[in-house]
Design an enzyme around this catalytic site. Structure first.
Site, mmCIF file in Angstrom:
data_model
loop_
_atom_site.group_PDB
_atom_site.id
_atom_site.type_symbol
_atom_site.label_atom_id
_atom_site.label_comp_id
_atom_site.label_asym_id
_atom_site.label_seq_id
_atom_site.Cartn_x
_atom_site.Cartn_y
_atom_site.Cartn_z
ATOM 1 N N PHE A 119 2.102 -0.226 3.428
ATOM 2 C CA PHE A 119 2.582 0.140 2.095
ATOM 3 C C PHE A 119 3.983 0.727 2.209
ATOM 4 C CE2 PHE A 119 2.235 2.778 -1.830
ATOM 5 C CZ PHE A 119 1.808 1.785 -2.692
ATOM 6 N N ASP A 200 -2.696 6.251 7.950
ATOM 7 C CA ASP A 200 -2.764 6.246 6.488
ATOM 8 C C ASP A 200 -4.145 5.715 6.104
ATOM 9 O OD1 ASP A 200 -2.628 5.662 3.766
ATOM 10 O OD2 ASP A 200 -0.518 5.066 3.850
ATOM 11 N N TYR A 225 -7.498 8.595 -5.099
ATOM 12 C CA TYR A 225 -7.720 7.929 -6.400
ATOM 13 C C TYR A 225 -8.221 6.507 -6.256
ATOM 14 C CZ TYR A 225 -2.739 6.833 -5.407
ATOM 15 O OH TYR A 225 -1.552 6.479 -4.824
ATOM 16 N N LYS A 226 -8.405 6.036 -5.028
ATOM 17 C CA LYS A 226 -8.910 4.670 -4.850
ATOM 18 C C LYS A 226 -10.435 4.732 -4.759
ATOM 19 C CE LYS A 226 -4.422 3.196 -3.343
ATOM 20 N NZ LYS A 226 -3.435 3.223 -2.266
ATOM 21 N N ARG A 376 -6.720 -9.569 -4.654
ATOM 22 C CA ARG A 376 -7.677 -8.703 -3.957
ATOM 23 C C ARG A 376 -8.871 -8.422 -4.866
ATOM 24 N NH1 ARG A 376 -4.385 -3.491 -2.029
ATOM 25 N NH2 ARG A 376 -4.255 -3.297 -4.286
HETATM 26 C C1 PLP Z 1 -2.108 3.741 -2.434
HETATM 27 C C2 PLP Z 1 -1.372 3.933 -1.172
HETATM 28 C C3 PLP Z 1 -0.418 4.939 -1.044
HETATM 29 C C4 PLP Z 1 -0.017 5.789 -2.234
HETATM 30 O O1 PLP Z 1 0.860 6.821 -1.960
HETATM 31 P P1 PLP Z 1 1.088 7.970 -3.062
HETATM 32 O O2 PLP Z 1 1.967 8.937 -2.417
HETATM 33 O O3 PLP Z 1 -0.260 8.491 -3.422
HETATM 34 O O4 PLP Z 1 1.721 7.315 -4.251
HETATM 35 C C5 PLP Z 1 0.178 5.116 0.198
HETATM 36 N N1 PLP Z 1 -0.147 4.334 1.241
HETATM 37 C C6 PLP Z 1 -1.049 3.333 1.136
HETATM 38 C C7 PLP Z 1 -1.396 2.502 2.326
HETATM 39 C C8 PLP Z 1 -1.680 3.103 -0.077
HETATM 40 O O5 PLP Z 1 -2.564 2.115 -0.177
#
Ligand code: PLP
Length: 416
Positions: A119, A200, A225-226, A376
């Protein structure tokens, strides 16, 4: 019956969720749905705030709400409660851990290794951190390449861990393909080479089991939040191995001060014990409340082992059907098949994935689109049923048979 023994057990949890009417929601890996416990927890805090004002900090226990969330998050991270903290956001937590653990003065060992599939926010944080420390990301941030554009090979990760590497930062489950990396091997290899290893967990927390502390991982960070359904932009989480607990926080603030003296407001920084010293400012109580509600459900439902079992039933069924019925339309599965190599979602690939997603939404299926060609689908153990997966595949089959998707525009993908 044997393959789906969980169906009736999970029905009661489904009843606790607010399901968007008329929709099959398969986007729980981007934003988990609201459940009644989380809703009640938020309403309770509002009532406390309304009735008690400032006294809510002591009378309603807001003061140690983050620590209570950490206690419940710890089993999901595979760590002791003292090593876990519910605080800030995913990316902020990565910044805090880099500021705390990365040593720019270490001679000949100042490279951070990451992967090109992660990400983008993680890459922004890593590059900006190096810059802040006076190091050039072009020479000090090294990328592990993917051979197929979707997955990483353990051997390629291991090969990147050369003598000049100080830190390795990877996703546990890749957010596009859903590949679950071999954490035990990677943790052990990095440790043996004296490399700090961080994960992560955004796409793995609450859907696959972890054993971070036992495996010796140095740190982790994630969003709640996921799969943890704590609400849009909910408070994040971090894990920090006990071997580091005596270190000073890189980004210090008053909420990281020992609670015994926090309110003395002295400028001398006396850090709190364990990972809670990595907190910076006042915890977001209205965001912690829904997380606690969700975590209560995880515990009651039998913890991560039960959740993972159910997740595998659902994703296994989805993969079987996709393999048998969708390949003929040019839809391939980019998620690895082996159970040990995949997380909670299934990624399908087709050049027209964007239009297919829009067409699916029009028939009441909520998928998730990743540019340019990935769709997905994430069945969530608490609320997705086998029947919904069947209906979703049926509708997708029909869209492909009729070619209906060609009439739809490409959606704009702009969600985390
Ligand atoms: C959803 C997600 C994030 C989100 O980062 P925020 O700081 O909460 O916006 C970061 N890394 C990965 C791999 C994600 O899937």
């Amino acid at each position: 019956m044997t393959a789906f023994s969980g169906e009736s057990d999970w029905a009661r949890w489904r009843d606790e969720f607010h399901l968007p009417p008329g929709q099959i929601y398969l986007d729980g890996n981007s934003l988990g749905l609201l459940n009644q416990r989380s809703e009640a927890a938020v309403l309770k805090v509002l009532a406390q705030w309304s009735a008690q004002g400032i006294a809510g900090w002591s009378e309603s226990g807001w003061i140690d709400m983050a620590e209570r969330a950490a206690m419940r998050l710890a089993p999901l991270a595979g760590a002791s409660a003292a090593s876990v903290c519910a605080t800030a956001q995913t990316t902020v937590n990565l910044h805090q851990l880099l500021a705390t653990l990365f040593d720019p003065a270490l001679p000949h060992k100042r490279v951070i290794v990451a992967d090109e599939l992660n990400f983008a926010s993680d890459a922004h944080a890593l590059a900006s951190h190096l810059q802040l420390r006076g190091l050039d990301p072009r020479t000090h941030l090294r990328w592990i390449r993917s051979r197929d554009g979707f997955t990483l090979r353990t051997e390629d990760i291991v090969a990147a861990l050369t003598d000049d590497v100080q830190m390795l930062v990877l996703p546990s489950v890749l957010y596009v393909s859903g590949q679950w990396l071999d954490l035990p091997t990677i943790n052990a290899t990095a440790r043996a080479r004296g490399i700090i290893v961080g994960w992560d967990l955004s796409h793995s927390i609450g859907i696959v089991p972890h054993a971070l502390e036992a495996e010796g991982a140095d740190f982790a960070f994630w969003c709640n939040y996921k799969y943890l359904s704590a609400g849009p932009g909910a408070i994040g989480g971090l894990y920090w191995h006990p071997r580091h607990h005596q270190k000073k926080p890189g980004l210090a603030g008053w909420w990281g001060v020992d609670p015994a003296v926090r309110f003395d407001l002295e400028s001398r920084h006396e850090p709190a014990p364990g990972a809670s010293r990595l907190q910076i400012g006042t915890p977001a109580i209205l965001s912690l409340a829904p997380l606690l509600g969700s975590l209560e459900m995880f515990a009651e439902a039998g913890g991560i082992t039960a959740v993972r079992r159910r997740s595998l039933e659902l994703t296994g069924h989805l993969i079987d059907r996709a393999e048998n019925e969708l390949a003929r339309f040019g839809i391939s599965i980019v998620t690895p098949r082996a159970e040990n190599d995949r997380g909670g979602h299934v990624a399908l690939c087709h050049p027209e994935a964007g239009r297919i997603c829009t067409a699916l939404r029009a028939v009441g299926v909520v998928p998730d689109y990743r540019k340019p060609a990935v769709l997905r689908l994430a069945p969530v153990p608490f609320y997705t049923t086998r029947a919904e997966i069947d209906q979703a595949v049926d509708r997708l089959t029909k869209i492909m048979q009729t070619g209906d998707y060609r009439a739809w525009p490409d959606p704009i993908s702009a969600t985390p």
